[in-house]
Design a protein around this motif. Structure first.
Motif, mmCIF file in Angstrom:
data_model
loop_
_atom_site.group_PDB
_atom_site.id
_atom_site.type_symbol
_atom_site.label_atom_id
_atom_site.label_comp_id
_atom_site.label_asym_id
_atom_site.label_seq_id
_atom_site.Cartn_x
_atom_site.Cartn_y
_atom_site.Cartn_z
ATOM 1 N N ASP A 15 0.854 -1.195 0.000
ATOM 2 C CA ASP A 15 0.000 0.000 0.000
ATOM 3 C C ASP A 15 0.887 1.241 0.000
ATOM 4 O O ASP A 15 1.542 1.548 1.002
ATOM 5 C CB ASP A 15 -0.914 0.007 1.225
ATOM 6 N N TRP A 17 -0.192 4.551 -0.961
ATOM 7 C CA TRP A 17 -0.903 5.760 -0.540
ATOM 8 C C TRP A 17 -1.631 5.482 0.775
ATOM 9 O O TRP A 17 -2.636 4.784 0.813
ATOM 10 C CB TRP A 17 -1.892 6.204 -1.613
ATOM 11 N N GLN A 109 -4.947 3.878 -0.388
ATOM 12 C CA GLN A 109 -5.049 2.415 -0.456
ATOM 13 C C GLN A 109 -5.206 1.818 0.936
ATOM 14 O O GLN A 109 -5.721 0.714 1.089
ATOM 15 C CB GLN A 109 -3.795 1.845 -1.118
ATOM 16 N N TRP A 123 -10.600 0.649 0.947
ATOM 17 C CA TRP A 123 -9.201 0.666 1.359
ATOM 18 C C TRP A 123 -8.978 -0.322 2.500
ATOM 19 O O TRP A 123 -9.913 -0.747 3.172
ATOM 20 C CB TRP A 123 -8.806 2.072 1.826
ATOM 21 N N ARG A 124 -7.715 -0.680 2.701
ATOM 22 C CA ARG A 124 -7.348 -1.464 3.882
ATOM 23 C C ARG A 124 -7.411 -0.533 5.094
ATOM 24 O O ARG A 124 -6.986 0.618 5.032
ATOM 25 C CB ARG A 124 -5.924 -2.010 3.717
#
Length: 210
Positions: A15, A17, A109, A123-124
Motif C-alpha cells: 500500500d 498511498w 489504499q 481501502w485497507r
C-alpha cells in the motif's frame, strides 16, 4: 514523533498511498465536530508532530502550517451541531472521516484511524487504540482537526461572548454550565446533549410557570 511503524508495515504489504484520519470535538456540548484526513509523503517524519492534546496551542498552530505544506493531500470537514443531533456523534464522525478520505487525491489504499472503525471496502483499514500516539499520520490529522476547530470556536466566542467559547471550546465546564443555565442554549449548542436538554427543560418550566 518518528513513529511510522504502521505506515512502514502497510507499505511493505504494497500500500503506497496511506492516510490517517482523526477528529476534534466529540465531547463538547457546543460547536461543530471537525474531521481531518492527511496523506504524508512516504518515510515522512517530524520531531514535533504528536497527539494534538499533548501540544501547546502555539505549537499546534505552527505545525498546522507545516502539515498542510508538506502533505501530499489533506481534507478538513466541519459537521454542524444540527447534523450531530440528527445522526449522533459516532455516525457524524464516521461519515465525516469517510468523506474526507474519499476527497484525498490520490484516494488512499490504506487508512489508519484512532480507535474508529469506518467499515469501508475502498481501502485497507487499521484501527489503533491511542492511534494519535502510535502513528504520525493520525497525529497529523489530529492537529489539523484540533486547530481548525479551535479557530472556529474563537470566532463563535466573538458572536456569543457570554458563553466563554474561546476558553473551553464548547466542552462541559463549570463556567460553561453556569452560562448555559443563565442564558439558555445558543444556536451552536447540541440539543441532543444532556446538559443542553436540561437547560431547555428549565427554560420551558419557567414559561409554564408564567
Amino acid at each position: 514523533m518518528h513513529n511510522t511503524v504502521f505506515e512502514d508495515l502497510l507499505r511493505a504489504l504494497g500500500d503506497h498511498w496511506i492516510a490517517g484520519t482523526d477528529e476534534a470535538g466529540r465531547g463538547p456540548m457546543a460547536g461543530p465536530l471537525v474531521v481531518a484526513a492527511v496523506m504524508l509523503p512516504p518515510g515522512y517524519t517530524h520531531p514535533d508532530i504528536d497527539d494534538s492534546k499533548k501540544l501547546s496551542a502555539k505549537k499546534r498552530e505552527a505545525l498546522f502550517d507545516v502539515i498542510t505544506q508538506d502533505a501530499i493531500s489533506f481534507c478538513i470537514q466541519v459537521i454542524e451541531p444540527e447534523v450531530i443531533d440528527r445522526i449522533n456523534i459516532y455516525e457524524a464522525s464516521r461519515r465525516g472521516m469517510t468523506d474526507c478520505l474519499r476527497a484525498l487525491d490520490p484516494v488512499p489504499q490504506a487508512v489508519l484511524t484512532d480507535a474508529m472503525r469506518l467499515y469501508e471496502s475502498d481501502w485497507r483499514e487499521i484501527s489503533l487504540i491511542k492511534g494519535d500516539h502510535k502513528s504520525i499520520t493520525i497525529a497529523a490529522a489530529s492537529i489539523l482537526a484540533k486547530v481548525y476547530r479551535d479557530r472556529l470556536m474563537d470566532q463563535y466566542d466573538a458572536i456569543y461572548p457570554m458563553y466563554g467559547f474561546a476558553k473551553h471550546k464548547g466542552y462541559v465546564t463549570k463556567a460553561h454550565k453556569e452560562a448555559l443555565s443563565k442564558y439558555g442554549p445558543c444556536p451552536i449548542h447540541r440539543r441532543s446533549y444532556r446538559p443542553v436538554q436540561e437547560a431547555l427543560h428549565a427554560q420551558l418550566s419557567l414559561f409554564e410557570e408564567t
